[in-house]
Each structure stands twice: as structure tokens, then as C-alpha cells.
Design a protein around this motif. Sequence first.
Motif, mmCIF file in Angstrom:
data_model
loop_
_atom_site.group_PDB
_atom_site.id
_atom_site.type_symbol
_atom_site.label_atom_id
_atom_site.label_comp_id
_atom_site.label_asym_id
_atom_site.label_seq_id
_atom_site.Cartn_x
_atom_site.Cartn_y
_atom_site.Cartn_z
ATOM 1 N N LEU A 37 0.841 -1.191 0.000
ATOM 2 C CA LEU A 37 0.000 0.000 0.000
ATOM 3 C C LEU A 37 0.883 1.250 0.000
ATOM 4 O O LEU A 37 1.825 1.350 0.797
ATOM 5 N N ALA A 38 0.583 2.195 -0.896
ATOM 6 C CA ALA A 38 1.374 3.429 -0.962
ATOM 7 C C ALA A 38 0.609 4.603 -0.364
ATOM 8 O O ALA A 38 1.208 5.531 0.169
ATOM 9 N N GLY A 39 -0.709 4.573 -0.470
ATOM 10 C CA GLY A 39 -1.490 5.671 0.096
ATOM 11 C C GLY A 39 -2.873 5.732 -0.515
ATOM 12 O O GLY A 39 -3.248 4.881 -1.333
ATOM 13 N N SER A 40 -3.620 6.756 -0.095
ATOM 14 C CA SER A 40 -4.984 6.898 -0.609
ATOM 15 C C SER A 40 -5.438 8.346 -0.501
ATOM 16 O O SER A 40 -4.941 9.110 0.324
ATOM 17 N N VAL A 41 -6.374 8.683 -1.367
ATOM 18 C CA VAL A 41 -6.980 10.032 -1.349
ATOM 19 C C VAL A 41 -8.475 9.865 -1.601
ATOM 20 O O VAL A 41 -8.906 8.824 -2.114
ATOM 21 N N PRO A 42 -9.267 10.890 -1.297
ATOM 22 C CA PRO A 42 -10.692 10.801 -1.627
ATOM 23 C C PRO A 42 -10.876 10.783 -3.144
ATOM 24 O O PRO A 42 -10.131 11.455 -3.866
ATOM 25 N N GLU A 43 -11.836 10.008 -3.597
ATOM 26 C CA GLU A 43 -12.153 10.023 -5.029
ATOM 27 C C GLU A 43 -13.148 11.154 -5.297
ATOM 28 O O GLU A 43 -14.189 11.246 -4.629
ATOM 29 N N GLY A 44 -12.804 12.003 -6.244
ATOM 30 C CA GLY A 44 -13.689 13.122 -6.550
ATOM 31 C C GLY A 44 -15.004 12.644 -7.156
ATOM 32 O O GLY A 44 -15.063 11.607 -7.825
ATOM 33 N N THR A 45 -16.062 13.401 -6.900
ATOM 34 C CA THR A 45 -17.377 13.117 -7.479
ATOM 35 C C THR A 45 -17.762 14.265 -8.400
ATOM 36 O O THR A 45 -17.106 15.306 -8.409
ATOM 37 N N ASN A 46 -18.876 14.070 -9.109
ATOM 38 C CA ASN A 46 -19.353 15.147 -9.966
ATOM 39 C C ASN A 46 -19.595 16.423 -9.154
ATOM 40 O O ASN A 46 -19.328 17.532 -9.618
ATOM 41 N N ALA A 47 -20.099 16.244 -7.914
ATOM 42 C CA ALA A 47 -20.362 17.427 -7.080
ATOM 43 C C ALA A 47 -19.047 18.146 -6.743
ATOM 44 O O ALA A 47 -19.014 19.382 -6.668
ATOM 45 N N ASP A 48 -17.965 17.387 -6.580
ATOM 46 C CA ASP A 48 -16.670 18.035 -6.321
ATOM 47 C C ASP A 48 -16.198 18.796 -7.563
ATOM 48 O O ASP A 48 -15.625 19.879 -7.454
ATOM 49 N N ILE A 49 -16.430 18.186 -8.732
ATOM 50 C CA ILE A 49 -16.071 18.902 -9.973
ATOM 51 C C ILE A 49 -16.897 20.190 -10.070
ATOM 52 O O ILE A 49 -16.367 21.255 -10.416
ATOM 53 N N ASP A 50 -18.188 20.109 -9.734
ATOM 54 C CA ASP A 50 -19.025 21.325 -9.750
ATOM 55 C C ASP A 50 -18.391 22.406 -8.868
ATOM 56 O O ASP A 50 -18.275 23.569 -9.271
ATOM 57 N N GLY A 51 -17.977 21.995 -7.659
ATOM 58 C CA GLY A 51 -17.378 22.955 -6.723
ATOM 59 C C GLY A 51 -16.073 23.517 -7.274
ATOM 60 O O GLY A 51 -15.803 24.716 -7.170
ATOM 61 N N ALA A 52 -15.274 22.640 -7.885
ATOM 62 C CA ALA A 52 -13.970 23.066 -8.398
ATOM 63 C C ALA A 52 -14.136 24.004 -9.598
ATOM 64 O O ALA A 52 -13.454 25.027 -9.708
ATOM 65 N N VAL A 53 -15.071 23.665 -10.495
ATOM 66 C CA VAL A 53 -15.280 24.522 -11.667
ATOM 67 C C VAL A 53 -15.828 25.875 -11.207
ATOM 68 O O VAL A 53 -15.418 26.937 -11.705
ATOM 69 N N SER A 54 -16.715 25.828 -10.227
ATOM 70 C CA SER A 54 -17.281 27.081 -9.746
ATOM 71 C C SER A 54 -16.186 27.956 -9.114
ATOM 72 O O SER A 54 -16.146 29.171 -9.329
ATOM 73 N N ALA A 55 -15.253 27.339 -8.378
ATOM 74 C CA ALA A 55 -14.141 28.104 -7.786
ATOM 75 C C ALA A 55 -13.247 28.688 -8.888
ATOM 76 O O ALA A 55 -12.825 29.846 -8.813
ATOM 77 N N ALA A 56 -12.980 27.869 -9.919
ATOM 78 C CA ALA A 56 -12.126 28.340 -11.018
ATOM 79 C C ALA A 56 -12.823 29.459 -11.796
ATOM 80 O O ALA A 56 -12.204 30.431 -12.228
ATOM 81 N N ARG A 57 -14.139 29.298 -11.948
ATOM 82 C CA ARG A 57 -14.957 30.290 -12.672
ATOM 83 C C ARG A 57 -14.914 31.630 -11.937
ATOM 84 O O ARG A 57 -14.680 32.681 -12.530
ATOM 85 N N GLN A 58 -15.130 31.545 -10.618
ATOM 86 C CA GLN A 58 -15.143 32.768 -9.804
ATOM 87 C C GLN A 58 -13.783 33.460 -9.859
ATOM 88 O O GLN A 58 -13.700 34.669 -10.006
ATOM 89 N N ALA A 59 -12.716 32.637 -9.769
ATOM 90 C CA ALA A 59 -11.366 33.209 -9.805
ATOM 91 C C ALA A 59 -11.111 33.859 -11.163
ATOM 92 O O ALA A 59 -10.456 34.899 -11.245
ATOM 93 N N PHE A 60 -11.652 33.258 -12.215
ATOM 94 C CA PHE A 60 -11.420 33.835 -13.551
ATOM 95 C C PHE A 60 -12.267 35.078 -13.780
ATOM 96 O O PHE A 60 -11.805 36.069 -14.356
ATOM 97 N N ASP A 61 -13.525 35.026 -13.326
ATOM 98 C CA ASP A 61 -14.452 36.124 -13.636
ATOM 99 C C ASP A 61 -14.270 37.348 -12.734
ATOM 100 O O ASP A 61 -14.779 38.421 -13.050
ATOM 101 N N ASP A 62 -13.555 37.187 -11.636
ATOM 102 C CA ASP A 62 -13.328 38.315 -10.728
ATOM 103 C C ASP A 62 -12.638 39.449 -11.493
ATOM 104 O O ASP A 62 -11.516 39.281 -11.978
ATOM 105 N N PRO A 63 -13.291 40.607 -11.590
ATOM 106 C CA PRO A 63 -12.710 41.676 -12.419
ATOM 107 C C PRO A 63 -11.340 42.149 -11.919
ATOM 108 O O PRO A 63 -10.548 42.682 -12.690
ATOM 109 N N ASP A 64 -11.075 41.963 -10.624
ATOM 110 C CA ASP A 64 -9.757 42.362 -10.116
ATOM 111 C C ASP A 64 -8.870 41.135 -9.892
ATOM 112 O O ASP A 64 -7.834 41.213 -9.233
#
Length: 493
Positions: A37-64
Amino acid sequence: MSTQTTVDSNELFIGGGWIEPRGSERITVVSASTEDLAGSVPEGTNADIDGAVSAARQAFDDPDGWSSWAADDRAQALERLADALESRGEETAQRVSLQNGMPISIAMQTEAVFPAVLARYYAGLIRQTTLEEERQGLLGGTIQVLRKPVGVVGAIVPWNFPQCLSMFKLGPLLASGCTAVIKPSPETVLDSLLLAEAIIEAGLPPGVVNIVPGGRELGAYLVEHPGVDKVAFTGSTAAGRKIARRCGELLRPVTLELGGKSAAIVLDDADLSQSVEALFGATLLNNGQTCYLGTRVLAPRARYDEVVEMFAGLAGALAVGDSLDPATQIGPMVSARQRERVEGYIEEGRAQGARIVAGGGRPESQDRGWFVEPTVFADVRNDHTIAREEIFGPVLSLIPYDGVEDAIALANDSEFGLGGSVWTNDQERGEDVARRVQTGSIGINHFVIDPAAPFGGVKASGIGRELGPEGLAAYLQLQTIYKTPPLQPDAAP
Ligand code: NAD
């Protein structure tokens, strides 16, 4: 060399910090060399992708925000990222080697250093890039041409060089002002934790980079997410076709870095005894788990026996062992499934009449791990399955040719066109042959990727280029502003 401790994480890197995953499944990784065994991490779900895209979207759309930063400020952030990656270089190399079987000596030359080199390269490049220019229009008006970041990028990477290939994308996309959601392969998730740490240390604004590990369904969900503006994919041709289809329907820009079956063309004047190390790098690097390798070796018939003997000697002399052992030259395959696939091709090669002159089985010295002996086939015809399909293991096909025209025709008789090499003592002759090979990149007496050179494939090896200024251009879109109207034609007297 067994794994002493495991690397385990309970959180995902989204929105600039570590957050609880939405699902409860985990991705478990074992050492490719020992199966421990080397290790483990949580497996992302569609809801996590939604959260990640929304964070990336907000970071991109922020006018400043990030995309509005001066190029020099983004360049400085990339340089801080380079420092943070560099200080974790050795640990990154070890984690990659442990997971995917890459010999540590190779991981230390690639995964440990190349990501930081790329971050610095794109920091320098964005400072020199003209992002806005004024042009005088042909009709007399004034025109402003803008190069703007394309937006939120869905970046999907394979397991073979996970950190380098992540930075092939992150370097230029961050330089241009884009934001990203990266989906690492389930086989290599532990190194992505170090990337997240480096991003935090570099002080990138929250949401600029988010990392959600998972399998192909999760990747497919990211590809078609409405919040994604561009897809950057590295992986197999089969997956690339599916992604291209979906991006076609969505009219979503996509860069595809796919598989290969490149040719290493040995010309009749080549002195291979001087090139053993370079030949290894161009044909067998990373246990054959490298996309651009020249796995079809084309040799002049008059020197065929000599070339067969040379490659059989080379493969037979390679040190096969635990990937974390510094003496190892060939480590295991990434997974049991990948070993099965490689062994299936070796069986098929035998069945179709090719002759094994080195390897062909599992190394006796290894009783654990996903090892395959470095294997060389002679008497291969270019229409044999092992000469047509990407094996992604330490398996070479040696094909005889009659004259340079025949060599070039054989090299081009492939579904793919990614890498390749020409071996000769005559530089000019080598370049003449190289120009006639239908491929994205080709080396004379070596093949080493350089950050300044566009890299990518033709035919089924992909669409678009990474690296070089061309790799940056892939994350910039053009906007024209017609600032002043054309001159009115002189009124008739
Ligand atoms: P793969 O295509 O199975 O997976 C690559 C990544 O894509 C993984 O993260 C996977 O989860 C994801 N994925 C798979 N199917 C998907 C889909 N339908 N939609 C979205 N995401 C999907 O490839 P692999 O086995 O991980 O990697 C090996 C392949 O990558 C080889 O074919 C190799 O040649 C290619 N490769 C190409 C380059 C290049 O630059 N051209 C570099 C490295 C590897």
C-alpha cells in the motif's frame, strides 16, 4: 525496498484550501514495484467537480482577479510556484516512482525538475509576449488586437509523467491568466498533493488551480461541464477521440496530446556503439511508458543482424528492479492491468511470427510488482499488430528496410505521428530524412523534449501543441476592437 509509510489525505484541494470531499469513495494506490500500500486520497465526485469549476470560474471572472493581473505579477507568481515545486522535487520524484514504476534516476531528471523549469520558462515568456497591439487598418481605421486568456480550463492528465504533464498545461495557462481544474489519473494521485502544497506556498489566489482526482467518468464530466471554456487532454487516442467528439458538439476548444508508435530510423552510416544511452532514452525511457518513444526501430537490411544484436544486448543488459533503487533502469509497469496488456502484445507478436531476441517474459528476479522483461522482437513486419499499436511497455519491434525511401515510407505508414528519431553520422542527411517523416517532433541521434519547442502530434497522435510560445498561444484568444472607423472616401468633386 518496501514502502515504510503511506501517504493519505482526507481532503480535496478546491478553492485555495483543503475541503471535505462530497463523496465517501477513496482511491487507493499501491507500489508498482512491491504491491505494498502506498497511500490513498478521496475520489472526486461530480459534485466536487461542480465545486472546483465554480471556484475556477469565480477566480477567472473576478474583475480584479488573476486574469486581470499584470503579466509581470503572474510571472512572479509562477516563479514562486517554481521555487515551491523545486523544493519538493525529490519527494515528487519518489512519489511518482513509487506509484507508476518510473526508475527514480529518471524521475529525478524529469518529474523532480522539469515542472519548475516550465513554470520559469512561461514566466519569462509571458513577460515578452505582446498581449495588446494597435494596428493601422487597411481601410484607414485604427484597430486594437487583444490576446486574452481563454477562461476556465479542464485539464486531464495521464499517469506516466503526471507532474511534467500537469505543468505542460499549468505553465502556459497560468501565464496567460486562465484558471484550471486538474483531474489527475487514479494511478498517480499522491504526487498531486505536493502540487497542491506548492500552489498554496506560491500564494496563487484561491480557485486559480483546483485538483480533483478520479477516473474516466469524472474526466468526461469535467470535459462537458458548462463552466469549462477549454479542455486540455493528454492520454490515449481512444479517450482523445471521445473527448474530441464531445468538444466538437460543444464547440469547445480542445488540445489533444495522444498516443504514438514512432519510428527510430537507423541509417546505413550510423555508429550505434556511440549512442547507447541516447538510444535507450529515445526507445525505452520510463519502462516504455512514454508517448513519443521510437518503438519501431527501422534498420537497413544490410546491417539488420548487427542492429538486432545491438538492441538485444542493450535490452538484456538493462538493470530491472524496484523503481526506487537508483541502479534501476527498467522498473515495473504502472499496474497489473497494464502488464496484462503488454503481455498480450508480446503473445500476439509471437503468434504473428516475430522472433523474440531479448526478454519476452517476467524477470525471474522479481517475485512481486508488475514487471515485464525488456523485450526485443526481430523479423517484425510493419503490418504486425506490435508494429501498429501502441504497447506502452518495454517492447521494441525491429523492422528491416531496403533503402532510405523504403525507410521513410515505413515510418509514415502508421496511424500515429508523434515522435521519432534518425540515427546517422551525417547531420545533413539526418535532417533531410527527418523533414520527410510525418510527425510532430523528431530528433537526430537523440530525442529529448525541450520546453522551447512545440510538442504534439499529427494524425491520431493529437491536435494542437504544448510547450514553446505555441503552447502559450493555445490559452490565448484573440479579440479585435475597431477603435476608429475607416476614413470616409473623398467626396466626389
Ligand atoms: P487514458 O486515456 O486511459 O487516461 C488519461 C487520462 O484521461 C486519465 O486521467 C483518465 O482518467 C482520463 N480519461 C480517460 N477516458 C476519458 C474520457 N472519456 N473523458 C475524460 N477523461 C478520460 O491514458 P493513460 O493510460 O492514462 O495514459 C497513457 C496514454 O497517454 C498513452 O496512450 C500515451 O501515449 C498517452 N500520452 C500522450 C502524451 C502526449 O503528449 N502525446 C504524453 C503522455 C502520454
